[in-house]
Design a protein around this motif. Structure first.
Motif, PDB file in Angstrom:
ATOM      1  N   ALA A  74       0.837  -1.208   0.000  1.00  0.00           N
ATOM      2  CA  ALA A  74       0.000   0.000   0.000  1.00  0.00           C
ATOM      3  C   ALA A  74       0.871   1.256   0.000  1.00  0.00           C
ATOM      4  N   PHE A  75       2.057   1.132   0.577  1.00  0.00           N
ATOM      5  CA  PHE A  75       2.924   2.306   0.655  1.00  0.00           C
ATOM      6  C   PHE A  75       3.974   2.361  -0.440  1.00  0.00           C
ATOM      7  N   SER A  76       4.437   1.192  -0.849  1.00  0.00           N
ATOM      8  CA  SER A  76       5.528   1.219  -1.821  1.00  0.00           C
ATOM      9  C   SER A  76       5.060   1.016  -3.266  1.00  0.00           C
ATOM     10  N   GLN A  77       3.977   0.268  -3.443  1.00  0.00           N
ATOM     11  CA  GLN A  77       3.479   0.051  -4.809  1.00  0.00           C
ATOM     12  C   GLN A  77       1.960   0.052  -4.800  1.00  0.00           C
ATOM     13  N   PRO A  78       1.383   1.193  -4.475  1.00  0.00           N
ATOM     14  CA  PRO A  78      -0.068   1.267  -4.232  1.00  0.00           C
ATOM     15  C   PRO A  78      -0.903   0.760  -5.410  1.00  0.00           C
ATOM     16  N   ASN A  79      -0.351   0.858  -6.612  1.00  0.00           N
ATOM     17  CA  ASN A  79      -1.136   0.426  -7.770  1.00  0.00           C
ATOM     18  C   ASN A  79      -1.324  -1.087  -7.811  1.00  0.00           C
ATOM     19  N   LYS A  80      -0.555  -1.798  -7.011  1.00  0.00           N
ATOM     20  CA  LYS A  80      -0.699  -3.254  -7.002  1.00  0.00           C
ATOM     21  C   LYS A  80      -1.654  -3.734  -5.913  1.00  0.00           C
ATOM     22  N   VAL A  81      -2.364  -2.776  -5.350  1.00  0.00           N
ATOM     23  CA  VAL A  81      -3.316  -3.140  -4.294  1.00  0.00           C
ATOM     24  C   VAL A  81      -4.712  -2.719  -4.739  1.00  0.00           C
ATOM     25  N   HIS A  82      -5.659  -3.523  -4.447  1.00  0.00           N
ATOM     26  CA  HIS A  82      -7.049  -3.205  -4.797  1.00  0.00           C
ATOM     27  C   HIS A  82      -7.437  -1.864  -4.173  1.00  0.00           C
ATOM     28  N   PRO A  83      -8.036  -0.989  -4.955  1.00  0.00           N
ATOM     29  CA  PRO A  83      -8.355   0.351  -4.483  1.00  0.00           C
ATOM     30  C   PRO A  83      -9.066   0.378  -3.131  1.00  0.00           C
ATOM     31  N   GLU A  84     -10.033  -0.501  -2.958  1.00  0.00           N
ATOM     32  CA  GLU A  84     -10.770  -0.506  -1.681  1.00  0.00           C
ATOM     33  C   GLU A  84      -9.869  -0.885  -0.520  1.00  0.00           C
ATOM     34  N   THR A  85      -9.098  -1.948  -0.735  1.00  0.00           N
ATOM     35  CA  THR A  85      -8.158  -2.388   0.290  1.00  0.00           C
ATOM     36  C   THR A  85      -7.192  -1.257   0.621  1.00  0.00           C
TER      37      THR A  85
END
Lengths: 336, 336
Positions: free
Chosen positions: A28-39
DNA sequence: CTGAAAGCGCTAACAT
DNA sequence: ATGTTAGCGCTTTCAG
């Protein structure tokens, strides 16, 4: 009553409250685009509530690169270096790099210590203006940095080492431009206060002046000082004791120009009337005190950008060899 | 051909070669007196050979304190802050502390970002000159720092918060001293260019001047600018448009004084002849350009020392509450 | 004076 | 898109 140090929020605590694993929280902090937006949303919210901030020590311990570069200058109070540092830092921030800034106080011991420190801090690269003007200065730490494969970008002061990239000023051209400008003013008698003879920067500037002026004006005197105000003051002072003021003094860097100014003013010689000054580098505070000296100015923004980019190139392309960039100055004067 | 990044020496590698355990090697660097001299010697030698340098990330991850303090200033190019930072860093080095130095560019966003960064870096304490002159500026991050129990020492600009220690200048006294000195010169007409009205620093300096001068001289004008050169230039310029020069301008900080100088010189008014300047804070480059303005100077060394010591006190004595130190300035003038 | 074991908080390298 | 496992290099704690 002192409140107990509140336990710092960690990734684990954030992850737990958000109902995800540590690694997801990490992403979430280092590669936010790899995390589901809601999460992502949920994690960031919790982090905010907990006052979480990433622990760089832990990150740097594990991560390959620290996303940090070191900047080392011999004198942050010199506006050339101070300004450069400021601009490089901004440039670095744009793409998520942090800068660690150190002043080497023109001292070898400090310089050595700082490089060690930067290695300790795991910097990815170092942008360095060395303390010495001597082309053949070859500090121990360069071997070390090469072994550790930490790229080095030299700024302003060049060294005879193949390992380092560098951004340099076209010093010969500075001299030539200054000389041509002086010719255009029909200048006849010129006294140059130069930096030390063992300095490439100084020598090339002088050579440029000589190339442009030699044989074309009535007299061209060269005096060698160092790059600091006091010795330039001394040289100018001595010269004025024994000679009439020339048409133009040429100051070979900003500190030297200040020394010339000080000496002339002390002597009661009216600047720009009885004697003029041409400065290589802009003269600090001149406008405040009512002067506009013709000078050669260097675009700090360009130098900063080039330096940072050379560093990035070495980092991102492991094939790239050391590179060299030369920056030309521009004449700044009232009437050309 | 790029040489492979040589594997960095670690404590483990040093320990192995030295035939000791990691922890003994560790102590060789952090608490050398607890290691047998011979063992110590051997470890240090091997470390030297291997080019070992401690990994601060790993150390900070485990260790309680990072032996690092953060320094944050609104403008490193201002010699007051630049000089202070330099001196604090030297002070810190003396007892083995490192400093992380950041410029907040007089911007709230940068300030917030930097504080976060310093938390990330696990600094033990923060020495901070905030960006705002407003006594009631109360940034969010202070709560955070308090919760995390990271001591804060404010410098120069005071805030109405109990949590922070602080080193401040006796601003009222500055005004009084300046006023008294002006009286001694039989000054009659004084124009003060002050900082902004919402600034405590500015208000107190003005109040001091008023206390010393009110009713004792022919006229005392106060003009409010901000603490930067441009607006002081504007105020001075405007004043000179509509009025004859006073006996003395008083510049309420170094930037303001520069603005006054610029305006006077542009206007063709001879400084120290037609009008004089008294500056609170020393005036940069004045001597170079041939001026010696009477001023109140503050001992940066003392301020630096006090600031660093307040930080150390908070760190080493968990009982110690926030403390406040007030530093008086001294008059600097040719003839008293 | 020296050591063994544990773990700081995070992310790389695989999984799924 | 998310999780599991392992381990970065050091120092703390508790033992000798």
């Amino acid at each position: 009553m002192v409140s107990a140090r509140e336990k710092k929020a960690t990734l684990a605590s954030v992850a737990e409250l958000a109902g995800v694993s540590k690694i997801t929280a990490s992403r979430a902090f280092s590669q936010p685009n790899k995390v589901h937006p809601e999460t992502l949303q949920r994690i960031l919210l919790i982090a905010e509530e907990l006052g979480y901030s990433i622990n760089v020590s832990a990150r740097n311990l594990r991560a390959k690169n620290s996303k940090t570069i070191g900047i080392v200058n011999p004198d942050m109070a010199n506006p050339f270096f101070g300004g450069l540092t400021r601009l490089i830092s901004l440039e670095a921030q744009k793409i998520g790099y942090e800068t660690l800034v150190f002043d080497s106080y023109e001292s070898q011991e400090h310089e050595d210590r700082i490089i060690e420190k930067l290695i300790s801090y795991n910097v990815d690269a170092i942008i360095l203006s060395v303390i010495s003007n001597d082309h053949h200065y070859h500090p121990q730490y360069l071997k070390r940095l090469e072994k550790l494969n930490i790229p080095v970008v030299l700024v302003d002061r060049e060294l005879a080492v193949s390992y380092c990239s560098g951004v340099y000023i076209d010093n010969f051209d500075c001299g030539v431009q200054a000389g041509r400008w002086l010719l255009e003013q029909n200048t006849q008698r010129v006294v140059v206060i130069s930096g030390p003879e063992n300095s490439n920067v100084a020598r090339e500037r002088v050579m440029g002046l000589q190339a442009a002026l030699q044989g074309k004006i009535a007299s061209l005197e060269i005096r060698y000082a160092d790059f600091f105000m006091d010795s330039a003051w001394q040289e100018t002072h001595d010269w004025l004791q024994n000679n009439p003021p020339p048409d133009y003094f040429v100051g070979c860097n900003n500190q030297i120009s200040l020394g010339i100014i000080k000496a002339c003013i002390e002597k009661g010689i009216k600047l720009t009337e009885q004697v003029s000054l041409f400065s290589i580098d802009q003269v600090s505070h001149a406008e405040i005190y009512g002067f506009r000296f013709p000078c050669i100015s260097h675009d700090l923004q360009e130098i900063a950008w080039q330096a940072f980019n050379l560093a990035m190139r070495r980092l991102n392309d492991s094939e790239s060899k050391s590179a060299k960039v030369v920056v030309r100055g521009k004449i700044l004067a009232e009437h050309d």
